[in-house]
Scaffold this active site. Sequence first.
Site, mmCIF file in Angstrom:
data_model
loop_
_atom_site.group_PDB
_atom_site.id
_atom_site.type_symbol
_atom_site.label_atom_id
_atom_site.label_comp_id
_atom_site.label_asym_id
_atom_site.label_seq_id
_atom_site.Cartn_x
_atom_site.Cartn_y
_atom_site.Cartn_z
ATOM 1 N N GLY A 287 3.912 7.465 2.436
ATOM 2 C CA GLY A 287 2.757 8.110 3.063
ATOM 3 C C GLY A 287 2.403 9.473 2.510
ATOM 4 C CD GLU A 329 9.900 1.931 2.587
ATOM 5 O OE1 GLU A 329 10.785 1.095 2.810
ATOM 6 O OE2 GLU A 329 8.870 2.031 3.274
ATOM 7 N N PRO A 330 7.533 6.078 -1.404
ATOM 8 C CG PRO A 330 7.902 7.614 -3.135
ATOM 9 C CD PRO A 330 8.619 6.746 -2.145
ATOM 10 N N GLY A 331 4.241 5.273 -2.490
ATOM 11 C CA GLY A 331 3.449 4.394 -3.345
ATOM 12 C C GLY A 331 2.319 5.183 -3.966
ATOM 13 N NE ARG A 377 -7.438 4.153 -0.260
ATOM 14 C CZ ARG A 377 -7.806 5.421 -0.150
ATOM 15 N NH1 ARG A 377 -8.583 5.974 -1.077
ATOM 16 N NH2 ARG A 377 -7.396 6.149 0.852
ATOM 17 C CE1 TYR A 381 -7.610 1.575 5.400
ATOM 18 C CE2 TYR A 381 -7.724 1.776 3.020
ATOM 19 C CZ TYR A 381 -7.202 1.180 4.145
ATOM 20 O OH TYR A 381 -6.262 0.204 4.002
ATOM 21 C CB CYS A 408 -25.352 -8.488 -1.949
ATOM 22 S SG CYS A 408 -25.937 -9.077 -3.529
ATOM 23 C CD GLU A 409 -21.780 -6.212 2.369
ATOM 24 O OE1 GLU A 409 -22.086 -5.467 3.322
ATOM 25 O OE2 GLU A 409 -21.548 -7.418 2.469
ATOM 26 C CE1 TYR A 438 -1.233 0.568 -0.521
ATOM 27 C CE2 TYR A 438 -1.542 2.897 -0.944
ATOM 28 C CZ TYR A 438 -0.745 1.849 -0.533
ATOM 29 O OH TYR A 438 0.555 2.084 -0.151
HETATM 30 C C1 LIG Z 1 6.371 0.380 5.185
HETATM 31 C C2 LIG Z 1 5.590 1.120 4.169
HETATM 32 N N1 LIG Z 1 6.263 1.860 3.256
HETATM 33 C C3 LIG Z 1 5.608 2.546 2.298
HETATM 34 C C4 LIG Z 1 4.224 2.514 2.214
HETATM 35 C C5 LIG Z 1 3.567 3.288 1.112
HETATM 36 O O1 LIG Z 1 2.698 4.235 1.579
HETATM 37 P P1 LIG Z 1 2.012 5.270 0.544
HETATM 38 O O2 LIG Z 1 1.456 4.452 -0.557
HETATM 39 O O3 LIG Z 1 0.959 5.935 1.348
HETATM 40 O O4 LIG Z 1 3.096 6.172 0.097
HETATM 41 C C6 LIG Z 1 3.496 1.772 3.145
HETATM 42 C C7 LIG Z 1 2.026 1.742 3.080
HETATM 43 O O5 LIG Z 1 1.324 1.232 3.871
HETATM 44 C C8 LIG Z 1 4.200 1.042 4.149
HETATM 45 O O6 LIG Z 1 3.548 0.306 5.049
#
Ligand SMILES: Cc1ncc(COP(=O)(O)O)c(C=O)c1O
Length: 481
Positions: A287, A329-331, A377, A381, A408-409, A438
């Site tokens: 997050g 868990e950074p994405g 997104r 969002y 078409c939106e 994402y």
């Molecule tokens: C369980 C969990 N871990 C990690 C993430 C990664 O979040 P971010 O990409 O915002 O770091 C998410 C995203 O929805 C998630 O649901």
Amino acid sequence: MTASPLAPGWLRHPEDINALSPGLWACDVARGAAGELEISGIGVSALAAEFGTPLFVVSEADFRARARAFKDAFDAAFADLCGGVDVYYAGKAFLCTEVARWVRDEGLRLDTCSGGEMAVAARAGLDGALLGLHGNNKSDAELVRALDLNLGRIVVDSLAELRRLSALAAARGQEANVVLRLTPGVHASTHEFIATAHEDQKFGLSMAADTGGDDGASGAGGSAAEEAVDLALKLDGIRLLGVHCHIGSQIFEPEGFALAARRLLGFLAGVRDRHGVELTELDLGGGYGIAYTEADTPRPPAEIADALAAVVREAAAEHGLAVPRISIEPGRAIVGPSTFTLYRTGTVKTVRTEAPDGTAAARRYVSVDGGMSDNARPVLYDADYSAVLASRASEDDAVMSRVVGKHCESGDIVVRDVYLPADVAGGDLLAVPGTGAYCWALSSNYNWIARPPVVAVRDGAARLIVRGETEDDLLARDVMS
Ligand SMILES: Cc1ncc(COP(=O)(O)O)c(C=O)c1O
């Protein structure tokens, strides 16, 4: 030139329309001598000529550097507490075999959340011990695949899943490595977080005392989370490692993470008091926020890591607990800024409208050859992005513009508000930074439009890492009798 009355409060009228806002672009993106946008020395016109547009362009060096920065910062902050941190890259942000290998090479692990993501990881040759599996509704087939791969951890989301996993693992004479996903009553978004007692969402096991909901808890007064621990410690086929939480996305401040960590450590102390067992793993989720526009100011990983380490140290001492092994868990914060999307402009038109202050205003719509099918997104969002004219520099004035897609939106917006040079015309290239997370992952075939390719650039060379779809790919799935 003055600011447009249509500009939102956060958007500054640019002093230099060709400047690249710091923080929005990958480390090896710059304008070349002729004014064209380049990545690792390769001009975007050459990329567009070779791979077409729209095109996702990933800087491998930037991705790797951000992955390493998280690992190094959290390892340093937690070294004397628990020997370091396991960083799971959240593959849902963007995953392909090449990226899975970068993740492994940089010393990270991989968080997956479906059979498909596990398949990509397996194809990339990642050891199952490096993988986690998430999901609020995992199928039996997904759980069996996780057992086949001997996954490092399965993050169990409900009491029903715990029982199913136990039955599946025990039948194979296996023990599943389990972490329980808890809902700590902390929700965070950007600069704010809220703390509540009860959770109204589909994920996880509630830590709130049971109030008779149909979450599978017995109604004996304890929480679903407590009941899950009681059960997990008894069930065959389950090796309970610890607990997990994920409190939201695009979070800039550490307070929400810190409160969640406190609550989970308190929970672990309760487990020790009830069962005499100290669970050894605590996952604080992902997050971490990134800059999509110049208004966003994310903190470096070290600042968040230090703040979290201080809280974990204090809370563990308060409860007399040994500090569990921490994971995150950074994405988005790893892949988001590593990538920009390259579009070709088409129709440009200006419409008369009224500004929020009631004055007459003009809005210029710049259409590009992609849109909500490659970046959902803004529609999903209300996400803001930024954009620059990429194929050349311009000496013209800055004009308030809206970059829109070809779908078409009328809500098919790529960048809601951005200043672009007045001379932008059909055939130019635009680049939108911060599209690594994402965007491709959420892409669709809306309007039967093919998904774009993804190109990785490193050391002055570009290579395809995900092939773009062709019309034949699309038609291959249409069953005509
Ligand atoms: C369980 C969990 N871990 C990690 C993430 C990664 O979040 P971010 O990409 O915002 O770091 C998410 C995203 O929805 C998630 O649901």
